[in-house]
Write an enzyme that holds these catalytic residues in place. Structure first.
Site, mmCIF file in Angstrom:
data_model
loop_
_atom_site.group_PDB
_atom_site.id
_atom_site.type_symbol
_atom_site.label_atom_id
_atom_site.label_comp_id
_atom_site.label_asym_id
_atom_site.label_seq_id
_atom_site.Cartn_x
_atom_site.Cartn_y
_atom_site.Cartn_z
ATOM 1 N N THR A 68 0.828 -1.205 0.000
ATOM 2 C CA THR A 68 0.000 0.000 0.000
ATOM 3 C C THR A 68 0.862 1.253 0.000
ATOM 4 O OG1 THR A 68 -1.945 1.030 0.980
ATOM 5 C CG2 THR A 68 -0.378 0.062 2.524
ATOM 6 N N LYS A 72 3.215 1.418 -3.974
ATOM 7 C CA LYS A 72 2.571 0.660 -5.057
ATOM 8 C C LYS A 72 3.287 0.796 -6.402
ATOM 9 C CE LYS A 72 -2.211 0.416 -3.384
ATOM 10 N NZ LYS A 72 -3.610 0.726 -3.658
ATOM 11 N N ASP A 108 -6.976 -4.250 -7.130
ATOM 12 C CA ASP A 108 -7.950 -3.172 -6.877
ATOM 13 C C ASP A 108 -9.013 -3.103 -7.986
ATOM 14 O OD1 ASP A 108 -6.909 -2.272 -4.484
ATOM 15 O OD2 ASP A 108 -5.577 -0.818 -5.440
ATOM 16 N N GLY A 132 -11.644 11.454 -11.091
ATOM 17 C CA GLY A 132 -10.359 11.160 -10.470
ATOM 18 C C GLY A 132 -9.426 10.477 -11.453
HETATM 19 P P1 NDP Z 1 -4.770 8.990 -5.110
HETATM 20 O O1 NDP Z 1 -4.181 9.915 -4.101
HETATM 21 O O2 NDP Z 1 -3.882 8.237 -6.024
HETATM 22 O O3 NDP Z 1 -5.799 9.840 -6.052
HETATM 23 C C1 NDP Z 1 -6.760 10.684 -5.490
HETATM 24 C C2 NDP Z 1 -7.650 11.248 -6.595
HETATM 25 O O4 NDP Z 1 -8.712 11.979 -5.977
HETATM 26 C C3 NDP Z 1 -6.925 12.215 -7.510
HETATM 27 O O5 NDP Z 1 -7.421 12.070 -8.817
HETATM 28 C C4 NDP Z 1 -7.317 13.579 -6.935
HETATM 29 O O6 NDP Z 1 -7.351 14.611 -7.889
HETATM 30 C C5 NDP Z 1 -8.743 13.309 -6.521
HETATM 31 N N1 NDP Z 1 -9.217 14.219 -5.484
HETATM 32 C C6 NDP Z 1 -8.943 14.181 -4.157
HETATM 33 N N2 NDP Z 1 -9.589 15.171 -3.518
HETATM 34 C C7 NDP Z 1 -10.299 15.855 -4.467
HETATM 35 C C8 NDP Z 1 -11.176 16.997 -4.435
HETATM 36 N N3 NDP Z 1 -11.462 17.618 -3.290
HETATM 37 N N4 NDP Z 1 -11.730 17.402 -5.603
HETATM 38 C C9 NDP Z 1 -11.460 16.774 -6.758
HETATM 39 N N5 NDP Z 1 -10.632 15.704 -6.863
HETATM 40 C C10 NDP Z 1 -10.060 15.257 -5.722
HETATM 41 O O7 NDP Z 1 -5.716 8.027 -4.280
HETATM 42 P P2 NDP Z 1 -6.264 6.585 -4.740
HETATM 43 O O8 NDP Z 1 -6.618 6.653 -6.170
HETATM 44 O O9 NDP Z 1 -5.337 5.534 -4.279
HETATM 45 O O10 NDP Z 1 -7.585 6.455 -3.838
HETATM 46 C C11 NDP Z 1 -8.757 7.202 -4.169
HETATM 47 C C12 NDP Z 1 -9.909 6.661 -3.346
HETATM 48 O O11 NDP Z 1 -10.199 5.342 -3.752
HETATM 49 C C13 NDP Z 1 -9.637 6.606 -1.835
HETATM 50 O O12 NDP Z 1 -10.785 7.019 -1.148
HETATM 51 C C14 NDP Z 1 -9.347 5.151 -1.598
HETATM 52 O O13 NDP Z 1 -9.717 4.755 -0.275
HETATM 53 C C15 NDP Z 1 -10.289 4.522 -2.619
HETATM 54 N N6 NDP Z 1 -9.873 3.160 -2.953
HETATM 55 C C16 NDP Z 1 -10.796 2.194 -2.740
HETATM 56 C C17 NDP Z 1 -10.481 0.890 -3.014
HETATM 57 C C18 NDP Z 1 -11.507 -0.143 -2.739
HETATM 58 O O14 NDP Z 1 -11.191 -1.326 -2.840
HETATM 59 N N7 NDP Z 1 -12.742 0.247 -2.424
HETATM 60 C C19 NDP Z 1 -9.174 0.476 -3.556
HETATM 61 C C20 NDP Z 1 -8.284 1.586 -3.761
HETATM 62 C C21 NDP Z 1 -8.641 2.864 -3.455
HETATM 63 P P3 NDP Z 1 -6.026 15.446 -8.343
HETATM 64 O O15 NDP Z 1 -5.255 14.530 -9.237
HETATM 65 O O16 NDP Z 1 -6.589 16.620 -9.039
HETATM 66 O O17 NDP Z 1 -5.302 15.785 -7.064
#
Ligand code: NDP
Length: 286
Positions: A68, A72, A108, A132
């Site tokens: 994690t 990753k 995932d 995202g």
């Molecule tokens: P990352 O940090 O890699 O990516 C986060 C994403 O969210 C980016 O695209 C970011 O945009 C966007 N973002 C965050 N805050 C905002 C906001 N306020 N407004 C607009 N865009 C926003 O995280 P992950 O991709 O690893 O995880 C994302 C979510 O997915 C988490 O909640 C995680 O818990 C969940 N997840 C769930 C899994 C499951 O099995 N259910 C597995 C893996 C993840 P920007 O690029 O513009 O910053």
């Protein structure tokens, strides 16, 4: 003397910070249910020690590990083999060992796709919108592309990350994709079939929901959530109120764990036991 085995098979979870990751709860519940002498050990691994930690997998003859944040991507360079999809995503969340060699996989997106199949959501030739462009979005969209989704719109604040994901999908998968910058409420095109929140917006304790025009959600759309806590997020509640079919992030989380479990143990995971264990741990309504 007896021929009882006092040695446990070892599975890890390597991350930093990792103290609040509760995956151990679902894994230990599953081992207990199947009577497997396995241990899942949540382990703090600093970035500078990742290579040594992967070498330790071999030295300790471990069955594998979850990977994690923040490892990753970095972990790929330490592995003997990487699955095609994990290579495409550029991210590994599961390592398993066969004959002493390390194999990197990303479960995932596969967990997400399992939820879609379980709920009989059509994917071939369909159009998806993903909010995202981080790790979860990459994993989900690459698997959607593999499952035959025809067109994916990537909506993201950060242009560089959004464009990189659209380029990856266009150049390395059979699907077509476009990037749209997210600087105002996004209107979901009426022809969209699948809408996904792959941002962290709405994850406990954040009470917010993604900034979209909710009047553009239509009943023929399937709306999917990556956030797993709470289970029924404000985003999903809005979508259900608009008559959409909804899929929660909790099922995706359990499904990815179940796929990793099978890679490590060779056994089908007791999904219901895992769901109940995590729901009980977090006092969630499922
Ligand atoms: P990352 O940090 O890699 O990516 C986060 C994403 O969210 C980016 O695209 C970011 O945009 C966007 N973002 C965050 N805050 C905002 C906001 N306020 N407004 C607009 N865009 C926003 O995280 P992950 O991709 O690893 O995880 C994302 C979510 O997915 C988490 O909640 C995680 O818990 C969940 N997840 C769930 C899994 C499951 O099995 N259910 C597995 C893996 C993840 P920007 O690029 O513009 O910053």
């Amino acid at each position: 003397m007896s021929d009882k085995c006092y040695r446990s098979e070892l599975i890890g979870l390597f991350g930093y910070p990792v103290d609040e990751n509760a995956t151990v709860v679902i894994m230990e519940a599953a081992f207990k249910e199947l009577g497997l002498n396995y241990r899942y050990n949540t382990t703090k691994v600093y970035p500078e020690d990742l290579g040594t930690a992967i070498a330790a997998l071999k030295a300790f003859n471990m069955k594998g590990t979850h990977i994690t944040v923040p490892h990753k991507v970095e972990v790929l360079k330490y592995l003997d083999h990487i699955s095609e999809t994990a290579g495409l995503m550029g991210a590994v969340n599961t390592i398993y060992l066969v004959d002493g060699e390390t194999y990197g996989e990303n479960t995932d997106g596969k967990g997400f796709i399992t939820s879609l199949y379980d709920n009989e959501v059509k994917m071939k030739g369909q159009r998806a919108v993903v909010l995202g462009a981080g790790g979860a979005a990459r994993a989900m969209t690459v698997e959607l592309a593999k499952a035959g989704v025809g067109y994916i719109t990537v909506v993201n604040r950060n242009r560089e990350r959004g464009e990189a994901l659209a380029d990856l999908l266009n150049n390395k998968t059979p699907t077509s994709a476009q990037y749209v910058i997210w600087n105002k409420p996004f209107c979901i095109p009426a022809e969209t079939n699948i809408v996904i929140n792959a941002t962290s917006i709405g994850m406990y304790p954040d009470p917010n929901k993604p900034d979209i025009d909710y009047s553009t959600l239509l009943p023929h759309m399937t709306v999917c959530e990556g956030v797993h806590n709470p289970v029924n997020t404000p985003f999903l509640k809005e979508a259900a109120a608009k008559g959409c079919k909804t899929l929660d992030g909790f099922s995706m989380l359990i499904n990815q764990g179940a796929i990793s479990f099978k890679l490590w143990t060779g056994h089908d995971a007791p999904i219901d036991v895992m769901r109940n264990a995590l729901a009980q741990e977090f006092d969630l309504e499922i």
